[in-house]
Design a protein around this motif. Structure first.
Motif, short mmCIF file in Angstrom:
data_model
loop_
_atom_site.label_atom_id
_atom_site.label_comp_id
_atom_site.label_asym_id
_atom_site.label_seq_id
_atom_site.Cartn_x
_atom_site.Cartn_y
_atom_site.Cartn_z
N ILE A 200 -5.57 8.05 3.98
CA ILE A 200 -6.38 6.65 4.60
C ILE A 200 -5.33 6.13 5.81
O ILE A 200 -5.81 6.43 7.41
CB ILE A 200 -7.10 5.72 4.45
N ILE A 201 -4.34 5.21 6.00
CA ILE A 201 -3.23 4.57 6.75
C ILE A 201 -3.05 5.75 7.28
O ILE A 201 -2.95 5.96 8.51
CB ILE A 201 -2.63 4.01 5.66
N ASN A 202 -2.48 7.29 6.90
CA ASN A 202 -2.07 8.06 7.92
C ASN A 202 -3.17 8.72 9.05
O ASN A 202 -3.00 8.70 10.16
CB ASN A 202 -1.49 9.41 7.41
N GLU A 203 -4.44 8.34 8.24
CA GLU A 203 -5.80 9.54 9.40
C GLU A 203 -6.05 8.39 10.58
O GLU A 203 -6.18 8.83 11.66
CB GLU A 203 -6.91 10.15 8.37
N LEU A 204 -5.82 7.47 10.03
CA LEU A 204 -5.99 5.66 10.96
C LEU A 204 -4.68 5.99 12.28
O LEU A 204 -5.39 5.56 13.31
CB LEU A 204 -6.06 4.60 10.53
N ARG A 205 -4.16 6.44 11.92
CA ARG A 205 -2.80 6.11 12.78
C ARG A 205 -2.58 7.19 13.70
O ARG A 205 -2.21 7.30 14.84
CB ARG A 205 -1.51 6.10 11.88
N THR A 206 -2.83 8.34 12.62
CA THR A 206 -2.44 10.24 13.07
C THR A 206 -3.89 10.42 14.20
O THR A 206 -3.49 10.94 15.74
CB THR A 206 -1.82 10.67 13.05
N LYS A 207 -5.17 10.34 13.53
CA LYS A 207 -5.96 11.21 13.82
C LYS A 207 -7.18 10.20 15.08
O LYS A 207 -7.39 10.17 16.60
CB LYS A 207 -6.61 11.60 12.76
N GLU A 208 -7.40 8.87 14.15
CA GLU A 208 -7.83 7.85 14.90
C GLU A 208 -6.88 6.89 15.93
O GLU A 208 -7.59 6.39 16.88
CB GLU A 208 -8.30 6.57 14.12
N LYS A 209 -5.71 6.67 16.19
CA LYS A 209 -4.66 6.16 16.59
C LYS A 209 -5.48 5.22 16.47
O LYS A 209 -5.16 4.29 18.37
CB LYS A 209 -4.86 7.16 18.11
N VAL A 210 -4.86 4.06 16.13
CA VAL A 210 -5.19 3.14 15.76
C VAL A 210 -4.49 2.03 16.49
O VAL A 210 -3.13 2.37 16.27
CB VAL A 210 -6.47 2.11 14.33
N ASP A 211 -3.81 0.80 16.69
CA ASP A 211 -3.71 -0.06 17.06
C ASP A 211 -3.04 -0.85 15.67
O ASP A 211 -2.56 -1.20 15.84
CB ASP A 211 -3.62 -0.83 18.06
N LEU A 212 -4.21 -1.55 15.03
CA LEU A 212 -4.08 -2.20 13.82
C LEU A 212 -5.48 -1.87 12.78
O LEU A 212 -6.24 -1.18 12.61
CB LEU A 212 -4.58 -3.59 13.93
N ILE A 213 -4.90 -2.21 11.34
CA ILE A 213 -5.21 -1.71 10.52
C ILE A 213 -5.90 -3.60 9.52
O ILE A 213 -4.74 -3.72 9.58
CB ILE A 213 -4.65 -0.12 9.19
N VAL A 214 -6.87 -3.11 9.09
CA VAL A 214 -7.20 -4.23 9.11
C VAL A 214 -7.24 -3.66 7.37
O VAL A 214 -8.77 -3.35 7.28
CB VAL A 214 -8.50 -5.79 8.91
N LEU A 215 -7.23 -4.04 6.15
CA LEU A 215 -7.73 -3.78 4.52
C LEU A 215 -8.81 -5.15 4.84
O LEU A 215 -8.72 -6.37 4.33
CB LEU A 215 -6.76 -3.47 3.48
N ILE A 216 -9.67 -4.92 4.03
CA ILE A 216 -11.58 -5.38 3.74
C ILE A 216 -11.14 -5.11 2.13
O ILE A 216 -11.49 -3.94 1.37
CB ILE A 216 -12.93 -5.61 4.38
N SER A 217 -10.60 -6.43 0.87
CA SER A 217 -10.77 -5.66 -0.24
C SER A 217 -10.70 -7.29 -1.42
O SER A 217 -10.91 -8.46 -1.05
CB SER A 217 -8.87 -6.18 -0.94
N HIS A 218 -11.79 -6.61 -2.22
CA HIS A 218 -12.23 -6.87 -3.06
C HIS A 218 -11.59 -6.67 -4.68
O HIS A 218 -12.40 -6.76 -5.76
CB HIS A 218 -13.75 -6.53 -3.62
N LEU A 219 -10.61 -6.50 -4.85
CA LEU A 219 -9.42 -5.95 -5.32
C LEU A 219 -9.39 -7.71 -6.44
O LEU A 219 -9.72 -7.89 -7.49
CB LEU A 219 -7.99 -5.53 -5.53
N GLY A 220 -8.40 -8.61 -5.89
CA GLY A 220 -8.39 -9.19 -6.05
C GLY A 220 -6.61 -10.52 -5.30
O GLY A 220 -6.20 -9.19 -4.75
N PHE A 221 -6.69 -11.55 -5.13
CA PHE A 221 -5.29 -12.07 -4.94
C PHE A 221 -4.16 -10.91 -5.36
O PHE A 221 -3.41 -9.84 -4.27
CB PHE A 221 -4.97 -13.01 -4.87
#
Length: 482
Positions: free
Chosen positions: A179-200
């Motif tokens: 997913i990170i690779n797709e956002l960086r290469t295909k979507e050309k994002v400048d910043l990635i924010v992870l919204i997580s509910h796994l726990g600290f």
């Protein structure tokens, strides 16, 4: 400096449908103190003020545990929350207790939100397709921001089967690099924010294994982080619970890198003026339930809270009521974290539903001594596992009628040192009559002669308050770390 851009990220996590002001616990001078905090209308005021000062370069994300936790939300299957949440201007969220309404109902609720529900790690078992989109891309302030969601991964492992019917959950670590690779290469994002509910703890380990995330908004474990944790190049924040806090992270970004940041854990104070429009929506949501929930059902001399890992006064109240209702020797409930404190004074019906909004029936079972030890060992491992990925749940299982001496630092199946039932040491081969609520209190694989009673939890709490005025539910030292 010409390419430097600012961005403010606001985090809400684990608000548990606390529509309005409620008591919150704080530590001061070495002891617990209580004051009013929270409410979505006050959250709206804070967010609007931040947005007004930041020229719309503000991202507002919710880490989940939002649509469940109070009677108005539970009784409407989350519907009462929708207008309020849509008015807050949230950009994206992920989920945990939202699955309590069942996957079909949750999917319908998510479709009514004005922002995306994201989860890279939830799959339809029949189609193998993702149940929700894995990410979304937001453009603001000259930046393309990739928002990635990871839902709580224990839904199909520790929660009732109805929560996950037809679904499978993963940790997300296998999916995240792609997913990170797709956002960086295909979507050309400048910043990635992870919204997580796994726990600290889980997030910190995941981020040690997977790079490329700029900011992780962590949920589930109710940490109040007064400064960000840093894992590799990732900033990690978590912001309490019950909507009593917002996390604010001001970023300076240059060339797709965070080059500077400031952080603030914002208390949603009672003195903040509520946003009128959101306040009106809150009033509308609460109005059908206000009269019934405001009914006084008793009085407490003990401050009731869930603010500790091993034992809490709020759950001692619940367990005392279970023992008196059933005549059992032992009582267990799950190690829930949510539930706003109840200060000494009158207790309302709303307070009782905040303790346990699901209002499950009371059950009894007979447990062998060795089953009790096995159950405690399993629960302690899920709470204190050395590998964060093996931590699955809330706090230590709430118990009454026993005293357990434990070594937290020991490996699995070596933590329980001794257990006493009253003054007598626990006996293998002996059956102990036990009361509990929900499968998380006593899993189905333990015990025999399991019976579900007609009395429900709220009725037992009301009856106990009627017989014990004022209520005393002080800590008893049920679990002793030695």
């Amino acid at each position: 400096m010409a390419n430097r851009t600012s961005l403010t990220v606001i985090q809400l996590n684990d608000s548990h449908a606390y529509f309005d002001l409620h008591q919150e616990m704080f530590w001061q001078g070495g002891q617990a103190v209580y004051r009013l905090a929270g409410g979505y209308a006050r959250i709206a005021t804070i967010v609007k003020q931040i947005r007004a000062a930041n020229q719309e370069r503000v991202l507002f994300c919710d880490c989940g545990d939002t649509l469940h936790g109070t009677y108005p939300a539970q009784s409407t299957q989350g519907q009462a929350m929708i207008p309020v949440l849509n008015a807050l201007g949230i950009d994206a969220m992920t989920a945990h207790w939202e699955f309590a309404y069942g996957p079909v109902a949750f999917k319908q609720l998510a479709a009514e939100l004005s922002y995306p529900m994201l989860a890279i790690n939830v799959y339809d078992q029949a189609t193998k397709e993702r149940f929700f989109p894995p990410y979304s891309v937001k453009e603001m302030g000259g930046l393309r921001i990739g928002l990635v969601g990871i839902a709580c991964n224990i839904i199909d492992k520790t929660m009732p089967p109805s929560f996950s019917e037809g679904l499978g959950f993963t940790l997300g670590r296998e999916e995240l690099p792609g997913i990170i690779n797709e956002l960086r290469t295909k979507e050309k994002v400048d910043l990635i924010v992870l919204i997580s509910h796994l726990g600290f703890a889980q997030d910190m380990k995941l981020l040690s294994e997977v790079g490329g995330i700029d900011v992780c908004l962590s949920g589930h474990t109710h940490n109040r982080l007064y400064k960000p944790a840093v894992q590799g190049k990732t900033l990690v924040i978590q912001s309490g619970c019950h909507g009593s806090f917002l996390g604010r992270l001001d970023l300076e970004i240059d060339g797709g890198r965070v080059v500077d940041y400031r952080h603030q854990l914002i208390e949603v104070e009672a003195k903040i003026s509520p946003d009128p429009a959101v306040d009106d929506l809150v009033r509308q949501a609460l109005a059908p339930h206000q009269e019934g929930l405001s009914m006084i059902v008793g009085e407490t001399a003990t401050a009731l809270n869930r603010g500790a890992t091993l034992e809490t006064t709020m759950d001692n109240f619940l367990l005392q009521a279970l023992l008196e209702s059933t005549g059992a020797q032992l009582a267990f409930s799950n190690g829930w974290r949510y539930g706003a404190p109840i200060i000494p004074g009158v207790v309302t019906l709303n307070d009782l539903y905040n303790i346990m909004p699901m209002n499950p029936p009371i059950s009894t079972v007979e447990l062998l001594g060795e089953e009790i030890v096995a159950m405690l060992e399993e629960n302690l491992e899920r709470t204190f596992a050395r590998d964060p990925y093996d931590q699955m749940g809330g706090y230590v299982k709430r118990s009454l009628g026993l005293t357990a001496y434990i070594k937290i630092e020991n490996p699995f199946e070596q933590r329980v040192q001794q257990v006493f039932i009253g003054d007598e040491e626990l006996q293998p081969g002996r059956y102990y009559p036990t009361a509990f609520v929900t499968e998380q209190g006593v899993a189905g694989k333990y015990g025999h002669n399991r019976q579900q009673h007609t009395e429900r939890s709220i009725d037992a709490l009301k009856a106990y308050l009627a017989r014990h005025r004022p209520l005393h539910a002080e800590l008893r030292g049920t679990f002793v770390a030695v």
